[in-house]
Structures are given as structure tokens and as C-alpha cells.
Scaffold this motif. Structure first.
Motif, PDB file in Angstrom:
ATOM      1  N   VAL A 201       0.860  -1.180   0.000  1.00  0.00           N
ATOM      2  CA  VAL A 201       0.000   0.000   0.000  1.00  0.00           C
ATOM      3  C   VAL A 201       0.898   1.232   0.000  1.00  0.00           C
ATOM      4  CG1 VAL A 201      -0.175   0.083   2.530  1.00  0.00           C
ATOM      5  CG2 VAL A 201      -1.947   1.148   1.130  1.00  0.00           C
ATOM      6  N   GLU A 202       0.467   2.251  -0.724  1.00  0.00           N
ATOM      7  CA  GLU A 202       1.266   3.469  -0.846  1.00  0.00           C
ATOM      8  C   GLU A 202       0.363   4.679  -0.653  1.00  0.00           C
ATOM      9  OE1 GLU A 202       4.331   5.612  -4.072  1.00  0.00           O
ATOM     10  OE2 GLU A 202       3.336   3.694  -4.539  1.00  0.00           O
ATOM     11  N   GLY A 203       0.859   5.657   0.065  1.00  0.00           N
ATOM     12  CA  GLY A 203       0.083   6.874   0.301  1.00  0.00           C
ATOM     13  C   GLY A 203       0.607   7.609   1.514  1.00  0.00           C
ATOM     14  N   ARG A 204      -0.203   8.560   1.986  1.00  0.00           N
ATOM     15  CA  ARG A 204       0.195   9.342   3.151  1.00  0.00           C
ATOM     16  C   ARG A 204      -0.392   8.751   4.435  1.00  0.00           C
ATOM     17  NH1 ARG A 204       2.675  14.134   2.283  1.00  0.00           N
ATOM     18  NH2 ARG A 204       2.691  14.915   0.137  1.00  0.00           N
ATOM     19  N   VAL A 205       0.352   8.911   5.511  1.00  0.00           N
ATOM     20  CA  VAL A 205      -0.117   8.477   6.825  1.00  0.00           C
ATOM     21  C   VAL A 205      -1.294   9.357   7.237  1.00  0.00           C
ATOM     22  CG1 VAL A 205       0.471   8.342   9.276  1.00  0.00           C
ATOM     23  CG2 VAL A 205       2.123   7.588   7.549  1.00  0.00           C
ATOM     24  N   ASP A 206      -2.390   8.714   7.592  1.00  0.00           N
ATOM     25  CA  ASP A 206      -3.591   9.448   7.988  1.00  0.00           C
ATOM     26  C   ASP A 206      -4.111   8.880   9.307  1.00  0.00           C
ATOM     27  OD1 ASP A 206      -5.568  11.320   7.824  1.00  0.00           O
ATOM     28  OD2 ASP A 206      -6.807  10.202   6.395  1.00  0.00           O
ATOM     29  N   HIS A 207      -4.863   9.703  10.030  1.00  0.00           N
ATOM     30  CA  HIS A 207      -5.443   9.306  11.318  1.00  0.00           C
ATOM     31  C   HIS A 207      -4.373   8.762  12.270  1.00  0.00           C
ATOM     32  CE1 HIS A 207      -8.961   8.770   8.462  1.00  0.00           C
ATOM     33  NE2 HIS A 207      -9.367   9.729   9.284  1.00  0.00           N
ATOM     34  N   THR A 213       4.664   5.563  25.149  1.00  0.00           N
ATOM     35  CA  THR A 213       5.321   4.393  25.762  1.00  0.00           C
ATOM     36  C   THR A 213       4.639   3.083  25.412  1.00  0.00           C
ATOM     37  OG1 THR A 213       4.141   4.167  27.891  1.00  0.00           O
ATOM     38  CG2 THR A 213       5.882   5.837  27.763  1.00  0.00           C
ATOM     39  N   LYS A 214       3.505   3.131  24.675  1.00  0.00           N
ATOM     40  CA  LYS A 214       2.770   1.888  24.450  1.00  0.00           C
ATOM     41  C   LYS A 214       2.611   1.538  22.973  1.00  0.00           C
ATOM     42  CE  LYS A 214       0.221   2.000  28.803  1.00  0.00           C
ATOM     43  NZ  LYS A 214      -1.111   1.988  29.456  1.00  0.00           N
ATOM     44  N   SER A 215       1.915   2.371  22.194  1.00  0.00           N
ATOM     45  CA  SER A 215       1.587   1.958  20.833  1.00  0.00           C
ATOM     46  C   SER A 215       1.304   3.160  19.958  1.00  0.00           C
ATOM     47  CB  SER A 215       0.355   1.042  20.848  1.00  0.00           C
ATOM     48  OG  SER A 215      -0.786   1.761  21.298  1.00  0.00           O
ATOM     49  N   GLU A 216       1.172   2.902  18.657  1.00  0.00           N
ATOM     50  CA  GLU A 216       0.709   3.913  17.721  1.00  0.00           C
ATOM     51  C   GLU A 216      -0.058   3.234  16.598  1.00  0.00           C
ATOM     52  OE1 GLU A 216       4.212   6.019  16.527  1.00  0.00           O
ATOM     53  OE2 GLU A 216       4.734   4.608  14.948  1.00  0.00           O
ATOM     54  N   SER A 217      -0.924   3.997  15.951  1.00  0.00           N
ATOM     55  CA  SER A 217      -1.743   3.459  14.871  1.00  0.00           C
ATOM     56  C   SER A 217      -1.945   4.535  13.815  1.00  0.00           C
ATOM     57  CB  SER A 217      -3.099   2.980  15.406  1.00  0.00           C
ATOM     58  OG  SER A 217      -3.816   4.063  15.987  1.00  0.00           O
ATOM     59  N   PHE A 218      -2.263   4.090  12.597  1.00  0.00           N
ATOM     60  CA  PHE A 218      -2.505   5.022  11.499  1.00  0.00           C
ATOM     61  C   PHE A 218      -3.136   4.263  10.336  1.00  0.00           C
ATOM     62  CE2 PHE A 218       1.753   3.319  11.069  1.00  0.00           C
ATOM     63  CZ  PHE A 218       1.852   2.977   9.727  1.00  0.00           C
ATOM     64  N   ASP A 219      -3.620   5.013   9.358  1.00  0.00           N
ATOM     65  CA  ASP A 219      -4.179   4.443   8.132  1.00  0.00           C
ATOM     66  C   ASP A 219      -3.335   4.893   6.950  1.00  0.00           C
ATOM     67  OD1 ASP A 219      -7.688   5.068   8.999  1.00  0.00           O
ATOM     68  OD2 ASP A 219      -6.190   3.724   9.864  1.00  0.00           O
ATOM     69  N   VAL A 220      -3.292   4.051   5.937  1.00  0.00           N
ATOM     70  CA  VAL A 220      -2.724   4.428   4.638  1.00  0.00           C
ATOM     71  C   VAL A 220      -3.696   3.934   3.577  1.00  0.00           C
ATOM     72  CG1 VAL A 220      -0.798   4.200   3.024  1.00  0.00           C
ATOM     73  CG2 VAL A 220      -0.352   4.259   5.491  1.00  0.00           C
ATOM     74  N   ASN A 221      -4.384   4.873   2.948  1.00  0.00           N
ATOM     75  CA  ASN A 221      -5.389   4.529   1.935  1.00  0.00           C
ATOM     76  C   ASN A 221      -6.383   3.484   2.437  1.00  0.00           C
ATOM     77  OD1 ASN A 221      -4.528   6.330  -0.027  1.00  0.00           O
ATOM     78  ND2 ASN A 221      -3.096   4.867  -0.953  1.00  0.00           N
ATOM     79  N   GLY A 222      -6.840   3.680   3.651  1.00  0.00           N
ATOM     80  CA  GLY A 222      -7.858   2.801   4.215  1.00  0.00           C
ATOM     81  C   GLY A 222      -7.336   1.547   4.885  1.00  0.00           C
TER      82      GLY A 222
END
Length: 274
Positions: A201-207, A213-222
């Protein structure tokens, strides 16, 4: 504030200091007080170690002897106090424990992407976690001697017999199981990358969102991604809190399989571009 040690290394240092303190306490303090016949007078103290140190100091001063080991023990005690405070600070997010991430960081390709993580090039990364169980194997083997010498208090007879065996067998099984599980996960991830099982998947990091100290999350093109420094996986899991590269709006190209990021490419210069 950051401590450039892995969590397992930080734990091992404190554990080693604890064992060192107990050994010095027995060899320097307990034996000295026992030889002078004053040990029984402090046996019932609610904080026995500190009472023995006080008795040791008093006895050494009366004999005009140096207090070298007394100072060493209190130094270890103070260091362990800060070590414990460090755990609370780490849990509260005020302190970072972990080595700064060392990424592949290749030169940019024709599209301007730089590879900052590749599961194969990063290699198997969990030797320390798997091998940490060997500490308790060693403790199990040393336990009979620790009981015999009085470095740790003697439990009931049945515990003296079975506790070392439980430590050795349990820690050995844990070490083997953890190594097998993590290494198999790593080899499957490498195989997925080699055999085109991974999706791209290719695109910009969104959301983009993180829990320090624990975690991270994001979307890339859904496509949603989530990972944590505290979860042992073969794929990418370096959060921004610990020096990871992911930011809101960052252009990325990701090879992923079963929710794990197997290869991560970024365009760092365009993170804030619209």
C-alpha cells in the motif's frame, strides 16, 4: 528523558544489583555479626537488612575498622531505589527506556522513497527477550547454594527441594518456547516478503494516533496499522515515542502481511507537504 538500554537490559541490571547486594550482605555483614554474636539481636527487626547494617556499622566503628562494605551496600540500595523509580516513570511516560531505533536508512530510490525497515535486513531481533529466561535458569541452579550459604532465607524443606527444579524446568521451557515462537514468526515474515505473499500500500499516513510508551496506529489509503514497542513481533514496531519515523502526513510505501509491516519506505522531506 531517555535511558539508552533495552527494557530487558534495564531489568537485568537491577536484578544483578539485587543479587550482588544480597551476596555482599551475607559475606560481609551477616558473617561479621555472627562472629561477634550480635546477629540474633536484630533477627526480629521488621526491616532486618537495615538493622543489620546499623549493627554492622556500630560494631565496625567500635573495632576501628573501615566501613567500605557498608558504603557499598548503601550505594547499591540508593541505585536500586532510583531503578524502581525509573520503572514508575517509564510506566507514567516520564522516562523512555529503549535504544534509539537503528533503521536500514537506504539512499532514496527513483521515486524518492528510502527504506527504513526491512524484516530480512533487520534480522532476528529478539535474542535478548528469549535469552532473559536463562537468568532464572541460572537462579534455579544457584538456589541450593544460596539457601545453604544463607544469602537468602531458607524456606520449608519441600520448597528447598522443589523450588530450584521449578525455576530450572519452568525457565528452560519458557526460553525454548519464546525463542521457537518468535523465530518461526520471523522466518514466516521473511518468507512472505520473498514469495510475494505481502500486500503493498502506498500513500500518506492518515489518522495517526499514539499512546506514549505503548503503541501507535494510522491508516494508509484505508489500510489500518497498529503496533507497539511492547509487543514482540517480527515486523516493524518502532513507535515515534522511541524514535520511530512515522508522522501524520508522511508519504509511505508499506509491504504488509497479517497486520505486520515487513518493509517500510518513507519520503521524510514531504511529511508536512499538502
Amino acid at each position: 528523558m531517555r535511558i539508552e538500554l533495552s527494557v530487558s537490559e534495564y531489568f537485568i541490571i537491577g536484578f544483578a544489583l539485587l543479587l550482588l547486594g544480597r551476596t555482599i550482605h551475607y559475606l560481609a555483614v551477616t558473617r561479621y555479626l555472627r562472629e561477634r554474636g550480635v546477629l540474633l539481636a536484630v533477627d526480629r527487626s521488621p526491616i532486618r537488612d537495615w538493622s543489620e547494617w546499623a549493627a554492622y556499622r556500630k560494631a565496625r566503628l567500635s573495632d576501628h575498622q573501615p566501613l567500605t562494605w557498608w558504603y557499598v551496600l548503601w550505594t547499591i540500595q540508593i541505585v536500586l531505589c532510583f531503578w524502581m523509580i525509573g520503572w514508575f516513570a517509564f510506566a507514567g511516560g516520564a522516562l523512555k527506556i529503549g535504544r534509539t531505533s537503528h533503521f536500514v536508512d537506504t539512499v532514496a530510490d527513483a521515486d524518492g522513497y528510502r527504506t527504513v525497515f526491512d524484516v530480512e535486513q533487520s534480522g532476528y531481533r529478539h535474542w535478548g527477550f528469549a535469552a532473559s529466561g536463562l537468568i532464572f535458569v541460572a537462579v534455579g541452579f544457584a538456589m541450593p547454594a544460596l539457601f545453604r550459604l544463607g544469602i537468602v532465607g531458607k524456606p520449608a524443606a519441600w520448597m528447598q527441594k522443589w523450588l530450584p527444579r521449578v525455576f530450572v524446568v519452568g525457565a528452560t521451557l519458557w526460553t525454548v518456547a519464546v525463542f521457537a515462537a518468535t523465530f518461526v514468526d520471523y522466518r514466516r515474515a521473511v518468507d512472505a516478503l520473498h514469495n510475494a505473499k505481502a500486500k503493498v500500500v502506498e500513500g500518506r499516513v492518515d489518522h495517526y494516533s499514539q499512546v506514549p510508551t505503548k503503541s501507535e496506529s494510522f491508516d494508509v489509503n484505508g489500510v489500518k496499522f497498529w503496533y507497539s514497542d511492547n509487543v514482540i513481533i517480527a515486523g516493524f514496531n518502532h513507535t515515534a515515542f522511541h524514535g520511530g519515523p512515522i508522522r501524520q502526513g508522511l508519504p509511505v510505501k508499506i509491504w504488509y502481511w497479517r497486520g505486520q509491516i515487513l518493509r517500510l519506505q518513507i519520503k521524510p522531506g514531504e511529511a508536512n507537504a499538502l
